[in-house]
Design a protein around this motif. Structure first.
Motif, PDB file in Angstrom:
ATOM      1  N   LEU B 136      -0.188  -0.007   8.439  1.00  0.00           N
ATOM      2  CA  LEU B 136       1.041   0.634   7.956  1.00  0.00           C
ATOM      3  C   LEU B 136       1.081   0.640   6.428  1.00  0.00           C
ATOM      4  CD1 LEU B 136       3.368  -0.803  10.700  1.00  0.00           C
ATOM      5  CD2 LEU B 136       3.103   1.628  10.202  1.00  0.00           C
ATOM      6  N   GLU B 137       0.617  -0.465   5.817  1.00  0.00           N
ATOM      7  CA  GLU B 137       0.531  -0.502   4.350  1.00  0.00           C
ATOM      8  C   GLU B 137      -0.360   0.611   3.838  1.00  0.00           C
ATOM      9  OE1 GLU B 137       1.041  -4.819   2.198  1.00  0.00           O
ATOM     10  OE2 GLU B 137      -0.888  -4.372   3.123  1.00  0.00           O
ATOM     11  N   GLY B 138      -1.444   0.847   4.554  1.00  0.00           N
ATOM     12  CA  GLY B 138      -2.372   1.919   4.194  1.00  0.00           C
ATOM     13  C   GLY B 138      -1.694   3.274   4.230  1.00  0.00           C
ATOM     14  N   GLU B 139      -0.866   3.469   5.254  1.00  0.00           N
ATOM     15  CA  GLU B 139      -0.158   4.734   5.398  1.00  0.00           C
ATOM     16  C   GLU B 139       0.897   4.881   4.284  1.00  0.00           C
ATOM     17  OE1 GLU B 139      -0.511   7.457   6.821  1.00  0.00           O
ATOM     18  OE2 GLU B 139       1.471   8.301   6.404  1.00  0.00           O
ATOM     19  N   LEU B 140       1.536   3.778   3.921  1.00  0.00           N
ATOM     20  CA  LEU B 140       2.540   3.807   2.853  1.00  0.00           C
ATOM     21  C   LEU B 140       1.878   4.183   1.530  1.00  0.00           C
ATOM     22  CD1 LEU B 140       5.475   3.212   1.899  1.00  0.00           C
ATOM     23  CD2 LEU B 140       4.731   0.859   1.502  1.00  0.00           C
ATOM     24  N   GLY B 141       0.714   3.609   1.270  1.00  0.00           N
ATOM     25  CA  GLY B 141       0.007   3.905   0.029  1.00  0.00           C
ATOM     26  C   GLY B 141       0.849   3.540  -1.181  1.00  0.00           C
ATOM     27  N   ASN B 142       0.917   4.477  -2.138  1.00  0.00           N
ATOM     28  CA  ASN B 142       1.678   4.211  -3.356  1.00  0.00           C
ATOM     29  C   ASN B 142       3.067   4.817  -3.330  1.00  0.00           C
ATOM     30  OD1 ASN B 142      -0.329   2.725  -4.674  1.00  0.00           O
ATOM     31  ND2 ASN B 142      -1.418   4.629  -5.140  1.00  0.00           N
ATOM     32  N   GLU B 177       4.214 -12.099   3.710  1.00  0.00           N
ATOM     33  CA  GLU B 177       4.139 -11.597   2.329  1.00  0.00           C
ATOM     34  C   GLU B 177       2.762 -11.826   1.717  1.00  0.00           C
ATOM     35  OE1 GLU B 177       7.378 -12.697  -0.150  1.00  0.00           O
ATOM     36  OE2 GLU B 177       6.818 -11.163  -1.623  1.00  0.00           O
ATOM     37  N   ARG B 178       2.154 -12.995   2.055  1.00  0.00           N
ATOM     38  CA  ARG B 178       0.835 -13.291   1.506  1.00  0.00           C
ATOM     39  C   ARG B 178      -0.191 -12.271   1.982  1.00  0.00           C
ATOM     40  NH1 ARG B 178      -1.136 -18.459   3.472  1.00  0.00           N
ATOM     41  NH2 ARG B 178       0.866 -19.230   2.745  1.00  0.00           N
ATOM     42  N   GLU B 179      -0.052 -11.873   3.265  1.00  0.00           N
ATOM     43  CA  GLU B 179      -1.027 -10.937   3.840  1.00  0.00           C
ATOM     44  C   GLU B 179      -0.704  -9.492   3.483  1.00  0.00           C
ATOM     45  OE1 GLU B 179      -3.571 -11.957   5.662  1.00  0.00           O
ATOM     46  OE2 GLU B 179      -3.009 -13.972   6.257  1.00  0.00           O
ATOM     47  N   CYS B 180       0.567  -9.173   3.408  1.00  0.00           N
ATOM     48  CA  CYS B 180       0.978  -7.768   3.216  1.00  0.00           C
ATOM     49  C   CYS B 180       2.042  -7.655   2.131  1.00  0.00           C
ATOM     50  CB  CYS B 180       1.523  -7.194   4.524  1.00  0.00           C
ATOM     51  SG  CYS B 180       0.406  -7.364   5.915  1.00  0.00           S
ATOM     52  N   PRO B 181       1.677  -7.954   0.893  1.00  0.00           N
ATOM     53  CA  PRO B 181       2.678  -7.944  -0.184  1.00  0.00           C
ATOM     54  C   PRO B 181       3.316  -6.580  -0.415  1.00  0.00           C
ATOM     55  CG  PRO B 181       0.451  -8.141  -1.076  1.00  0.00           C
ATOM     56  CD  PRO B 181       0.326  -8.278   0.408  1.00  0.00           C
ATOM     57  N   LYS B 182       2.510  -5.515  -0.240  1.00  0.00           N
ATOM     58  CA  LYS B 182       3.046  -4.161  -0.484  1.00  0.00           C
ATOM     59  C   LYS B 182       4.136  -3.824   0.524  1.00  0.00           C
ATOM     60  CE  LYS B 182      -0.041  -0.893  -2.656  1.00  0.00           C
ATOM     61  NZ  LYS B 182      -0.940   0.235  -2.432  1.00  0.00           N
ATOM     62  N   LEU B 183       3.917  -4.280   1.750  1.00  0.00           N
ATOM     63  CA  LEU B 183       4.879  -3.969   2.803  1.00  0.00           C
ATOM     64  C   LEU B 183       6.191  -4.708   2.557  1.00  0.00           C
ATOM     65  CD1 LEU B 183       4.634  -2.085   5.287  1.00  0.00           C
ATOM     66  CD2 LEU B 183       4.585  -4.154   6.667  1.00  0.00           C
ATOM     67  N   ILE B 184       6.075  -5.969   2.109  1.00  0.00           N
ATOM     68  CA  ILE B 184       7.289  -6.739   1.821  1.00  0.00           C
ATOM     69  C   ILE B 184       8.027  -6.103   0.635  1.00  0.00           C
ATOM     70  CG2 ILE B 184       8.183  -8.990   1.127  1.00  0.00           C
ATOM     71  CD1 ILE B 184       7.146  -8.824   4.063  1.00  0.00           C
ATOM     72  N   ALA B 185       7.272  -5.643  -0.365  1.00  0.00           N
ATOM     73  CA  ALA B 185       7.902  -4.966  -1.511  1.00  0.00           C
ATOM     74  C   ALA B 185       8.647  -3.734  -1.030  1.00  0.00           C
ATOM     75  CB  ALA B 185       6.849  -4.595  -2.548  1.00  0.00           C
ATOM     76  N   TRP B 186       8.020  -2.995  -0.116  1.00  0.00           N
ATOM     77  CA  TRP B 186       8.672  -1.815   0.461  1.00  0.00           C
ATOM     78  C   TRP B 186       9.948  -2.190   1.202  1.00  0.00           C
ATOM     79  CZ3 TRP B 186       8.969  -1.750   5.860  1.00  0.00           C
ATOM     80  CH2 TRP B 186       9.614  -0.625   6.409  1.00  0.00           C
ATOM     81  N   ALA B 187       9.874  -3.264   2.007  1.00  0.00           N
ATOM     82  CA  ALA B 187      11.037  -3.680   2.797  1.00  0.00           C
ATOM     83  C   ALA B 187      12.196  -4.055   1.873  1.00  0.00           C
ATOM     84  CB  ALA B 187      10.666  -4.839   3.703  1.00  0.00           C
ATOM     85  N   LYS B 188      11.881  -4.783   0.801  1.00  0.00           N
ATOM     86  CA  LYS B 188      12.932  -5.191  -0.146  1.00  0.00           C
ATOM     87  C   LYS B 188      13.538  -3.972  -0.835  1.00  0.00           C
ATOM     88  CE  LYS B 188      11.301  -9.884  -0.871  1.00  0.00           C
ATOM     89  NZ  LYS B 188      10.500 -10.821  -1.678  1.00  0.00           N
TER      90      LYS B 188
END
Lengths: 236, 220
Positions: B136-142, B177-188
């Motif tokens: 999912l992080e990959g799909e989110l990208g930037n 968060e350690r494994e998927c920091p981008k996803l947590i940033a997105w969630a926040k």
């Protein structure tokens, strides 16, 4: 490949692979069909275009647009070629109803159909059959409501729910054959019996609906494989 | 109750219910929220969703719509002018539906395994759970959101599980968060929007709920 060419990766026994083909036929679209012989290994094209699930069907539009998951593909076909006959109903409420029943068929009903073949013991088999029959009774009611006296769930023409449900008819007939029983029954589901014949003989469907006997042979092969895998698992 | 009224039958910890709350909030639709006791389902719920007997159920113009992904699309189609959730391009719509469906197929069941199992089974669930989040992080990208510059369909479908992350982490003894920091940033980022923060319960409340369920089901 030109930007507007369409390819479909499928497998002839798969009900899911039938769905995009019916939709493309309804829109009178030409496409290249590529048969994946899944029991011999998956092609590079399949692995590249569906890296998440590595499953058919996949529709590839032009050079770089792969679409996966059969019902998502059908909706894509409807929206990308919006000038052709509509596949989804135009009313949002009717759309929600069609999507609901398609999801029910995929998530609950067809798994019950499949489980009849591999059920362990008479009790399990009876329970699976009961679930399938209950589902057919629900679909008969849904057909009455959705068709509004016309020939298909979609009304005058084959629509989304016709495609979703009709694609399972081949395997339903195989199940009836293997278990010497009638699941679609004139007494219990008269509307569906007529609808099934109408659907299977529709121009957009008849060339992609597999022959029941051929499917039955394939079914025996699959059940044997499942049983062997089960036996092997039990031996460990 | 008037026919134009919108009613949502729901259960506060349900991520599926949260999706509908987010969609209705994005569209600024006023609705009546009815909390269901799942051990004692109301007559209304059983009447409006006789097939699955599950929440959420959205009732509009007296007619029920069931299944959260279907409800979110329905809301988007009935109120198309405010905050569109699905893109207009057919291919982008197909991609959004694909990932929404992926979340539905994977995240709930894997998350459930993380808090209900132990040992090897739990480790396997954690591993697969993180792999799915990474996809999912990959799909989110930037992008700021899965929907691009604005919150969209996939955001609404996935972000409810963020309220359950703390419970998964405590039960599974790992850091998402350690494994998927981008996803947590997105969630926040999503949580900065009222439509999301007002639709998701507090993570501590969900964790307490999970502990309660573990007791009830006799899970250690």
């Amino acid at each position: 490949m030109a930007t507007n060419e369409v390819k479909v990766l499928g497998s002839w026994p798969s009900p899911y692979a039938m769905r995009p083909r019916i939709a493309l036929n309804l829109k009178s679209l030409t496409y290249e069909y590529i048969e994946e012989k899944l029991w011999e290994g998956k092609s590079e094209l399949l692995l590249q275009s569906n890296p998440v699930y590595k499953k058919i069907p996949v529709l590839i539009h032009g050079d770089n647009k792969p679409i996966c998951e059969s019902l998502i593909i059908v909706q894509y076909i409807d929206e990308a070629w919006s000038s052709g006959p509509s596949i989804l109903p135009s009313d949002p409420c009717e759309r929600a109803v069609a999507r609901f029943w398609a999801a029910y068929l995929d998530d609950k009903w067809f798994p019950a159909v499949k489980s009849i073949g591999v059920a362990k013991g008479e009790e399990a088999k009876k329970a699976a059959i009961a679930q399938v029959e209950e589902g057919l009774a629900l679909m008969e009611e849904a057909y009455d409501k959705c068709s509004k006296g016309k020939g298909y769930f979609g009304g005058d023409e084959v629509g989304y729910l016709d495609i979703a449900f009709g694609s399972f008819l081949g395997w339903l007939r195989v199940t009836e054959k293997f278990n010497a029983m009638k699941l679609l029954d004139e007494g219990k589901t008269p509307g569906l019996v007529k609808w099934a014949d109408r659907f299977c003989s529709h121009a957009a469907v008849k060339d992609v609906m597999p022959d029941t006997d051929k499917l039955a042979e394939f079914g025996k092969f699959v059940i044997a494989k499942i049983r062997a895998a089960g036996a092997a698992a039990e031996m460990h | 109750m008037g026919d134009e009224d919108v009613v949502l039958l729901d259960f506060w910890p349900s991520p599926f219910g949260m999706r509908v709350r987010i969609a209705l909030a994005e569209k600024e639709i006023k609705y009546e929220y009815k909390e269901e006791d799942l051990r004692n389902k109301s007559d209304l719920l059983l009447k409006m969703n006789p097939i699955h007997k599950k929440i959420p159920v959205l009732i509009y113009n007296g007619k029920p719509v069931c299944e959260s992904l279907i409800q979110v699309q329905y809301i988007d189609e009935i109120w198309p002018h405010k905050s569109p959730l699905l893109p207009t391009d057919p291919y982008q719509r197909a991609i959004a539906r694909f990932w929404g469906d992926f979340v539905d197929k994977k995240i709930y069941d894997l998350g459930r395994k993380v808090w209900t199992t132990k040992g090897e089974e739990q480790e396997a669930a954690k591993k697969e759970f993180i792999e799915c989040l990474k996809l999912l992080e990959g799909e989110l990208g930037n992008k700021a959101y899965f929907g691009g510059e604005n919150l969209g369909y996939v955001d609404a479908v996935l972000v409810p599980f963020y309220s359950w992350f703390y419970a998964y982490e405590k039960c599974g003894n790992f850091s998402i968060e350690r494994e998927c920091p981008k996803l947590i940033a997105w969630a926040k980022r999503c949580m900065e929007k009222d439509s999301v923060s007002k639709s998701l319960p507090d993570q501590d409340k969900i964790y307490d709920f999970v502990l309660h369920l573990k007791k009830v089901f006799g899970i250690e």
